[in-house]
Motif scaffolding. Structure first.
Motif, short mmCIF file in Angstrom:
data_model
loop_
_atom_site.label_atom_id
_atom_site.label_comp_id
_atom_site.label_asym_id
_atom_site.label_seq_id
_atom_site.Cartn_x
_atom_site.Cartn_y
_atom_site.Cartn_z
N HIS A 1 1.62 6.72 -4.55
CA HIS A 1 0.96 6.90 -3.26
C HIS A 1 -0.38 6.19 -3.19
O HIS A 1 -0.87 5.88 -2.10
CB HIS A 1 0.75 8.40 -2.98
N ARG A 2 -0.99 5.90 -4.32
CA ARG A 2 -2.33 5.30 -4.36
C ARG A 2 -2.33 3.79 -4.59
O ARG A 2 -3.38 3.17 -4.65
CB ARG A 2 -3.17 6.00 -5.44
N ILE A 3 -1.15 3.21 -4.71
CA ILE A 3 -1.06 1.75 -4.92
C ILE A 3 -1.68 1.00 -3.75
O ILE A 3 -1.46 1.34 -2.58
CB ILE A 3 0.41 1.33 -5.09
N ASP A 4 -2.44 -0.05 -4.05
CA ASP A 4 -3.02 -0.90 -3.01
C ASP A 4 -3.23 -2.30 -3.57
O ASP A 4 -4.22 -2.57 -4.25
CB ASP A 4 -4.35 -0.32 -2.51
N VAL A 5 -2.29 -3.19 -3.29
CA VAL A 5 -2.40 -4.58 -3.75
C VAL A 5 -2.29 -5.57 -2.60
O VAL A 5 -2.09 -6.77 -2.81
CB VAL A 5 -1.30 -4.90 -4.80
N LEU A 6 -2.44 -5.07 -1.37
CA LEU A 6 -2.21 -5.94 -0.21
C LEU A 6 -3.20 -7.10 -0.18
O LEU A 6 -2.82 -8.25 0.12
CB LEU A 6 -2.29 -5.13 1.08
N GLU A 7 -4.46 -6.84 -0.46
CA GLU A 7 -5.44 -7.93 -0.46
C GLU A 7 -5.17 -8.90 -1.62
O GLU A 7 -5.36 -10.11 -1.48
CB GLU A 7 -6.86 -7.36 -0.56
N GLU A 8 -4.74 -8.39 -2.75
CA GLU A 8 -4.38 -9.27 -3.87
C GLU A 8 -3.22 -10.18 -3.49
O GLU A 8 -3.17 -11.34 -3.88
CB GLU A 8 -4.04 -8.45 -5.11
N ASP B 1 15.63 1.12 5.69
CA ASP B 1 15.23 1.78 4.44
C ASP B 1 14.48 3.07 4.76
O ASP B 1 13.44 3.06 5.41
CB ASP B 1 14.33 0.83 3.65
N ALA B 2 15.00 4.20 4.27
CA ALA B 2 14.35 5.49 4.52
C ALA B 2 13.30 5.83 3.48
O ALA B 2 12.45 6.69 3.71
CB ALA B 2 15.41 6.60 4.55
N ARG B 3 13.33 5.16 2.34
CA ARG B 3 12.35 5.44 1.27
C ARG B 3 11.04 4.68 1.52
O ARG B 3 9.96 5.25 1.49
CB ARG B 3 12.95 5.05 -0.08
N ILE B 4 11.14 3.37 1.74
CA ILE B 4 9.98 2.53 2.04
C ILE B 4 10.25 1.86 3.38
O ILE B 4 11.16 1.04 3.48
CB ILE B 4 9.75 1.46 0.96
N ARG C 1 0.83 -1.20 0.00
CA ARG C 1 0.00 0.00 0.00
C ARG C 1 0.87 1.25 0.00
O ARG C 1 1.79 1.38 0.80
CB ARG C 1 -0.91 0.02 1.24
N GLY C 2 0.54 2.18 -0.90
CA GLY C 2 1.24 3.45 -0.95
C GLY C 2 0.80 4.37 0.18
O GLY C 2 -0.10 4.05 0.95
N LEU C 3 1.44 5.53 0.25
CA LEU C 3 1.22 6.46 1.36
C LEU C 3 -0.25 6.82 1.52
O LEU C 3 -0.79 6.77 2.63
CB LEU C 3 2.05 7.73 1.12
#
Length: 365
Positions: A212-219, A235-238, A138-140
C-alpha cells in the motif's frame, strides 16, 4: 500438447540478501535471461505443479533462461523475517540479480513492477528492457491519504489476519476472485491453497501494508530503456487506470490493454495468446519503441470536436460499440473516426493513443 505439458527441469538454490535473509531462487530453460521480480503468492517448488503458474513458466522458459525467486517471508525463502518492505525487497532483487553475468530482461508483475522500475533505474547497465504486467506506480496509501482510504487499508489487513489461508473462508474466496475471477474450479482451489502454502497470515498482512505504501511513479519518469506495459482492462485487484498511468509516466513505453478481468491471466482466456504475441514481439526486436510520450501536444488539438469526443471515450477504455452507444453514432462511423485519430496522432494502436493523451495531460494540461 499444451503449455502445461512442457517444462524444462528446474534447479533451486539460495542467495543471501544484505541482512542475511536467505532467498530461494529457481532457474529453468536456456537462452537470454529473463529475471522475474518477486511478487507474493509464489512458491518456487510448488509453482511448477500449478494450473495457474505452470503455463507461465512454460512460455517464459521456452526460448529463455527464466530466473525467479520467492519473496522474503514466502515460499522457500526465509519465513521468519524482521524486515518486510520495499527497501528489503529491492535488496533481495539485487542479491538475485548479482548471480546473473549478462544484461537481462526484467519482468515485474503486480508489485514486482515497482521493484523492476526501481532496480532498473539504479542499475541501468544490468537491465536490457522491462516487461510490466498488472503493475502500478503508487499503492493504495500512496494514492490517497484521506480517512476512507486509511480505513480501507486497515480493514483489508485485519481481514487478511483473520481469513488468510483458511480453507472455505469468505476472505479466501473473495481474495482469490480478485486475482483469477475466470478460473476453473481447479485453478481457484489451487490459488486458495497457495495462500496457506506461500505465507503466514501475519507476513501476508505486513506485506500488504508495504504494498500500500509503494511509490515509484516519479522514478518511472526517469527510465530510459525499452518498456512494455500490459494490464487487464477489468482487473479487480489493480485498477486498469493504474496501468495506464504507469505507462504514461514512462518515456516511450508501449501500453497494451488485455481483454480480461484477471490480475493473473489464465491460459484458457482469449487474451492469453494476445499477451504472448506482444511479449514475443517485444523480446524479438529488442529495439526501443517510438517515444510516443514526446510527440507534440498540437496533434491532439488538430482533432475535430467529434474526434476529440471519441478520443475521450478511448481513454476510458471503451470499445467501438460502447462509444457508438454513448455518442449516438454507428459503429462504422466510430471505427472510421478511430482510424482517423490514430493517423493524426501517429499512433499504431488505440493503446498508444491512450498513452499519448495521458502523457500530454500530465505534462501540458
Amino acid at each position: 500438447m499444451t503449455d502445461a505439458d512442457r517444462l524444462p527441469r528446474q534447479e533451486i538454490s539460495f542467495v543471501s540478501s544484505a541482512d542475511g535473509t536467505r532467498i530461494a531462487v529457481a532457474g529453468m530453460g536456456n537462452g537470454p535471461v529473463i529475471l522475474r521480480a518477486a511478487h507474493w503468492l509464489s512458491h518456487v517448488s510448488k509453482d511448477v505443479e500449478s494450473p495457474v503458474w505452470r503455463p507461465w513458466l512454460s512460455r517464459l522458459s521456452a526460448r529463455n533462461r527464466l530466473i525467479r525467486y520467492d519473496l522474503r517471508g514466502c515460499g522457500l525463502s526465509d519465513r521468519d523475517v524482521d524486515k518486510i518492505g520495499f527497501d528489503a525487497w529491492l535488496a533481495d532483487l539485487w542479491a538475485v540479480a548479482s548471480t546473473i553475468s549478462e544484461p537481462f530482461v526484467l519482468m515485474g508483475m503486480s508489485q514486482g513492477a515497482a521493484l523492476a522500475i526501481a532496480y532498473a533505474l539504479r542499475h541501468p547497465n544490468r537491465v536490457s528492457s522491462l516487461i510490466l504486467i498488472g503493475g502500478y506506480g503508487r499503492g493504495l496509501l500512496a494514492r490517497g491519504t484521506d480517512e476512507a482510504t486509511r480505513m480501507e487499508a486497515e480493514t483489508l489487513a485485519n481481514l487478511m489476519r483473520l481469513g488468510w489461508g483458511k480453507q472455505g473462508s469468505a476472505f479466501s474466496h473473495v481474495f482469490t476472485q480478485l486475482f483469477v475471477p475466470n478460473g476453473t474450479a481447479q485453478q481457484v482451489g489451487w490459488w486458495e491453497d497457495l495462500q496457506r502454502l506461500s505465507a503466514s497470515p501475519d507476513v501476508a498482512a505486513r506485506t500488504l501494508d508495504a504494498l500500500h505504501r509503494i511509490d515509484v511513479l516519479e522514478e518511472a519518469r526517469r527510465l530510459a530503456l525499452p518498456v512494455l506495459v500490459m494490464h487487464s482492462r477489468h482487473d479487480a485487484r489493480i485498477p486498469f487506470e493504474q496501468g495506464r498511468q504507469l505507462a504514461a509516466a514512462i518515456p516511450g513505453a508501449s501500453f497494451v490493454a488485455l481483454e480480461s478481468a484477471s490480475h493473473v491471466l489464465l491460459e484458457q482466456e482469449p487474451a492469453w495468446e494476445q499477451m504472448w504475441r506482444e511479449i514475443n514481439a517485444f523480446l524479438g526486436n529488442g529495439a526501443p519503441r517510438p517515444d510516443i510520450a514526446s510527440r507534440p501536444v498540437q496533434a491532439i488539438f488538430d482533432l475535430s470536436p467529434a474526434e476529440r469526443d471519441v478520443l475521450g471515450c478511448l481513454t476510458e477504455g471503451l470499445g467501438n460499440s460502447e462509444i457508438a452507444a454513448r455518442l449516438g453514432k454507428s459503429e462504422k462511423t466510430v471505427r472510421n473516426q478511430v482510424s482517423a485519430i490514430l493517423g493524426k496522432l501517429g499512433a499504431r494502436s488505440r493503446s498508444e493513443a491512450i498513452v499519448q493523451v495521458l502523457s500530454a495531460r500530465q505534462r501540458d494540461f
